[in-house]
Write an enzyme that holds these catalytic residues in place. Sequence first.
Site, mmCIF file in Angstrom:
data_model
loop_
_atom_site.group_PDB
_atom_site.id
_atom_site.type_symbol
_atom_site.label_atom_id
_atom_site.label_comp_id
_atom_site.label_asym_id
_atom_site.label_seq_id
_atom_site.Cartn_x
_atom_site.Cartn_y
_atom_site.Cartn_z
ATOM 1 N N VAL A 146 -44.928 5.250 17.883
ATOM 2 C CA VAL A 146 -43.887 6.097 18.295
ATOM 3 C C VAL A 146 -42.663 5.257 18.553
ATOM 4 O O VAL A 146 -41.561 5.740 18.183
ATOM 5 C CB VAL A 146 -43.983 6.709 19.767
ATOM 6 C CG1 VAL A 146 -42.966 7.367 20.508
ATOM 7 C CG2 VAL A 146 -45.418 7.627 20.062
ATOM 8 N N GLU A 147 -42.696 4.105 18.872
ATOM 9 C CA GLU A 147 -41.509 3.171 18.909
ATOM 10 C C GLU A 147 -41.052 2.643 17.604
ATOM 11 O O GLU A 147 -39.612 2.902 17.662
ATOM 12 C CB GLU A 147 -41.845 1.932 19.579
ATOM 13 C CG GLU A 147 -42.422 1.803 21.172
ATOM 14 C CD GLU A 147 -41.102 2.029 22.085
ATOM 15 O OE1 GLU A 147 -40.095 1.876 21.527
ATOM 16 O OE2 GLU A 147 -41.236 2.682 23.081
ATOM 17 N N SER A 148 -41.492 2.205 16.766
ATOM 18 C CA SER A 148 -41.133 1.734 15.627
ATOM 19 C C SER A 148 -41.661 2.200 14.231
ATOM 20 O O SER A 148 -41.361 1.914 13.258
ATOM 21 C CB SER A 148 -41.077 0.398 15.492
ATOM 22 O OG SER A 148 -42.490 0.081 15.500
ATOM 23 N N TYR A 247 -41.565 11.613 25.894
ATOM 24 C CA TYR A 247 -41.931 10.209 25.249
ATOM 25 C C TYR A 247 -43.471 10.367 25.639
ATOM 26 O O TYR A 247 -44.193 9.921 24.458
ATOM 27 C CB TYR A 247 -41.078 9.128 25.967
ATOM 28 C CG TYR A 247 -41.605 7.818 25.442
ATOM 29 C CD1 TYR A 247 -41.166 7.330 24.372
ATOM 30 C CD2 TYR A 247 -42.373 6.975 26.235
ATOM 31 C CE1 TYR A 247 -41.397 5.932 24.122
ATOM 32 C CE2 TYR A 247 -42.867 5.703 25.697
ATOM 33 C CZ TYR A 247 -42.445 5.086 24.673
ATOM 34 O OH TYR A 247 -42.467 3.876 24.369
#
Length: 549
Positions: A146-148, A247
């Site tokens: 999800v982050e990168s 998120y």
Amino acid sequence: MSILSSLSGAATPSDLRLQLIEETALLKAALSGTPPDQELERQVNEQEEEEASDTEAAPDLVVPEAAQGLPPLDSEIVSIPELDVSNFDVPIVLNEQVKDYIQYYQTRKWGVMSRAFERSGRYLPMMREIFREQGLPQDLVNLAYVESAFNARAYSRAKASGIWQFIKGTGNRYGMRVNYWLDERRDPEKATRAAAAYLKDLYEMFHSWPLALAAYNTGEYRIQRAIDQQGTTDFWALRLPKETDLYVPAFMAITIITKDPNRYGFVAPEEEPWEVERATVPGAVQLRAIARAVGVPFDVIRDLNPAVIRGVTPPTAAAHEINLPPGTKAILLAKLDQLPRSSSRKVVRTAGRWHRVRRGETMGLIASQHETTAARLARLNGRRVDDRLMVGTLLRLPLAQPPSKRAVTVVRATRSRTPTARAQKGTPSSRSTIHIVKRGETLWGIAQTYAVAPEELRGWNGLGRQVRLKPGQTLQVAALAAKSNREARRGALTSTTRALYHRVKSGDTLWEIARAHDVTPEELRRWNDLERQATLQVGQKLMIRLSES
């Protein structure tokens, strides 16, 4: 050039490189009829392109629009089984938001997620081992999707960097160095250890993984404030910023997908152990030289050391530990004394020719800051002059002029002048030139470029105080070379007016300001009573002395 670059000792290839490039560029230009400056720029840019800081925009995998406007779930696109919570070691629910994200990743973000699965196999075993050491749930490693999308070079609009997308402040808090030469947020192993420590701290604070994950996204203090104000610790009942609200469902969706990627249209990652050897090398050693020494392609060394953002180990450090492919450490150590060193001045010249786009900047404005034209800057980056630039994008800059030909940028601390300086106000000197106004330029910015006062520009060109410049308009200016300009200003200032002032702009650092004015950061701190950890504020005025009295 090839022979000299392989020599050690007296040859010092790093110090000769630019001289050799310049000489061969002149020869090739003479043979081909190409203008020498274009040939020189082409050759140096080839090296800069490989050695300069390289980043990629972080993917938008959690956006407010993600859960809005999606078509109804289609059984031909997504098949969601009954949720078996025993398959997960963190709380997972299958509500409509989570289902929407599963479909979002299968459709609009299928390409991004497919590449993420390809990259993740290299890091997952190492990440799980670190999380296991910290006593953390193994499913938390999916947060990196999800982050990168598992991209070590990802850089977001919020200035977060690396696989785990740390901002600078949090990265520093968990032991990662971030400076001109290094960004350890991009080091996969160091960043994973930091992420594990941060997640562990967040769980100990909230005793809830949904809340800990939300805090990872928006910060622990904002989550605590929401809990205090709303009187609940139920994540699903809290009113939070939209992105944070989405998120956690995004994390749950990708965690469900990773249990059976093939079912959802993805290829499961081919996992491989994270195996590297670590060796300590001196500062100011180019990664390219290390690659040649151990006999592996440069891209291999560069890929193993994403934290080295300028292609060279930090010249400011006596030593730096680098990652090497297995079996190459002994080879490097045997050749350590033969590795060429790059002087700090040469490294800055070759590594610093990039510009990171800040909010509100245009191609014309950036070009004016770096003494080039918007057309040339756009051509160099494969863009159009009127392209909209994303914040955080890196633009390659044209080859810098030699210092002896570049104007010094100064802001006057006083209007008092010697008779000689006042005489220059009415008429440009014999070294006058013509400046063509580019889009986004201001009179003040042009005056800075040529080290003159805006009042001088108005006087030389008959401009009123409220005049607005137009692209294509020509201005007569008096350009002074850097050295003669510095000498002239030293002579014009009295013992009580030997100070210049720089007003801090967004993105300025003490190091960059010092370099622009040919002083040291330590001198700036001393003149302005700044602590070593002081943070510059936009609009702050810094005094710069031409010479200490």
